[in-house]
Design an enzyme around this catalytic site. Structure first.
Site, PDB file in Angstrom:
ATOM      1  N   SER A 181      60.428 -38.557  56.066  1.00 26.83           N
ATOM      2  CA  SER A 181      60.459 -37.795  57.312  1.00 26.83           C
ATOM      3  C   SER A 181      61.029 -38.669  58.440  1.00 26.83           C
ATOM      4  O   SER A 181      62.163 -39.139  58.337  1.00 26.83           O
ATOM      5  CB  SER A 181      59.065 -37.270  57.635  1.00 26.83           C
ATOM      6  OG  SER A 181      59.109 -36.267  58.617  1.00 26.83           O
ATOM      7  N   GLU A 275      61.345 -26.629  52.342  1.00 25.70           N
ATOM      8  CA  GLU A 275      60.909 -27.349  53.537  1.00 25.70           C
ATOM      9  C   GLU A 275      61.715 -26.962  54.775  1.00 25.70           C
ATOM     10  O   GLU A 275      62.878 -26.566  54.694  1.00 25.70           O
ATOM     11  CB  GLU A 275      60.960 -28.857  53.322  1.00 25.70           C
ATOM     12  CG  GLU A 275      62.330 -29.483  53.226  1.00 25.70           C
ATOM     13  CD  GLU A 275      62.247 -31.002  53.319  1.00 25.70           C
ATOM     14  OE1 GLU A 275      61.933 -31.501  54.419  1.00 25.70           O
ATOM     15  OE2 GLU A 275      62.498 -31.675  52.305  1.00 25.70           O
ATOM     16  N   HIS A 305      58.007 -30.269  52.353  1.00 24.83           N
ATOM     17  CA  HIS A 305      58.359 -31.530  53.008  1.00 24.83           C
ATOM     18  C   HIS A 305      57.618 -32.702  52.364  1.00 24.83           C
ATOM     19  O   HIS A 305      56.399 -32.673  52.199  1.00 24.83           O
ATOM     20  CB  HIS A 305      57.992 -31.416  54.488  1.00 24.83           C
ATOM     21  CG  HIS A 305      58.448 -32.541  55.347  1.00 24.83           C
ATOM     22  ND1 HIS A 305      59.772 -32.861  55.511  1.00 24.83           N
ATOM     23  CD2 HIS A 305      57.743 -33.414  56.126  1.00 24.83           C
ATOM     24  CE1 HIS A 305      59.876 -33.880  56.353  1.00 24.83           C
ATOM     25  NE2 HIS A 305      58.665 -34.237  56.733  1.00 24.83           N
TER      26      HIS A 305
END
Length: 329
Positions: A181, A275, A305
């Site tokens: 991320s 995601e 995600h």
């Protein structure tokens, strides 16, 4: 009292969300046909937890909760992976090593959390699995977070740690950088800055659902909102000003999909088809390929995600770790 509320609020939010989803699934079926009860309820719980923290503005309540975490290693890795606090380049973090092995590859791992949350403890279990699978010495960096420390504080910490590893004798050809991320975006920013400064580049980068567009312009944010756990406010398409302040959100050092990837080492990118920031990975891969970089983009069907950290026992997660291990070798 405020500290108690900061803990109770997300727990109540999670409990309510789970109850509602159980009823909905019983009546309407799973949100994604392939999702088991365990997968779906984990996504729902995470969405409620993250949303509760996001509702407090800067996420400070969530961070206070995270600072209390001290999770054990995954049961099957206890005694097989060692963890100890350390410092590299003046930045604290956690070292991980396989017990009894003299692994030569080094991994600098950058945790996710939208640049406002997360720490080595929140990612300890995933980093341990990654360390074991990839056979690396791993340093999980505890870089500074916004809003107290906006861009470029986290990047400066990352640069300092990376250069300290090189100065300590770690060969760049056996040094990899990885992140999930925001940590994946930070890993890209590290590569771009190292190139700009003429520094030694690592052997490669592994990016799990990298956050590469801080303007939030991807169509997948809205398209996949029902099947991911990121804060739904991301769909408002407002830049991440908690990290940026008034900085240009299209600066490649904050939104790496705008960067020049020519001359950079190979990239291994993982993204889930369900995601919200799927487009961040796709557009990053397309840009890097146009610049001549070697890119492997793996889009896992029906995954959310950073799924290897969220559903660690799932076949898709084991597959991602195996692909990573082969890449590092």
């Amino acid at each position: 009292m405020n500290q108690i509320r900061s803990i109770i609020r997300p727990l109540l939010a999670v409990s309510g969300a789970l109850l509602r989803r159980v009823v909905r699934r019983l009546l309407c079926g799973p949100a994604v046909a392939s999702w088991s009860w365990g997968v779906e309820l984990r996504v729902v719980a995470l969405r409620a937890f993250v949303a509760a923290g996001a509702g407090q503005g800067s996420g400070q309540g969530r961070r206070r909760f995270e600072e209390r975490l001290d999770p054990p290693l995954p049961r099957r890795l206890r005694g097989l992976v060692e963890v100890e606090r350390g410092e590299v380049g003046g930045v604290s973090g956690e070292w991980m090593r396989r017990t009894g092995f003299d692994d030569t590859a080094t991994l600098l791992y950058l945790h996710g959390g939208a640049y406002i949350s997360g720490n080595p403890a929140t990612h300890r279990q995933f980093a341990a699995r990654l360390t074991w699978a990839a056979a690396t010495r791993t340093f999980v960096l505890d870089y500074r977070l916004a809003p107290e420390h906006r861009f470029p504080a986290g990047l400066d910490d990352t640069i300092a740690a990376y250069l300290a590893l090189i100065s300590s004798g770690v060969d760049a050809e056996s040094l990899f950088v990885a992140g999930d991320s925001a940590g994946g975006g930070l890993a890209c920013a590290l590569l771009l800055r190292l190139k700009d400064e003429g520094r030694p580049l690592p052997a490669g980068a592994v990016l799990f659902s990298p956050y590469t567009d801080l303007e939030h312009t991807g169509a997948s944010i809205s398209a996949n909102a029902a099947t991911d756990y990121l804060p739904l406010t991301m769909g408002d398409a407002q830049p991440n000003t908690l990290y940026l302040g008034d900085h240009d959100p299209r600066d490649p050092l904050v939104s790496p999909m705008y960067g020049d990837f020519s001359g950079l080492p190979p990239l291994l990118i993982f993204a889930g088809s369900r995601e919200m920031i799927l487009d961040d990975s796709i557009r990053l891969a397309e840009k890097a390929r146009r610049d001549g970089a070697e890119v492997t983009l793996h889009i896992e069907p029906d995954m959310m995600h950073v799924w290897p950290a969220i559903v660690p026992g799932h076949p898709a997660s084991l597959r991602a770790l195996a692909i990573t291990a082969e890449f590092v070798k």
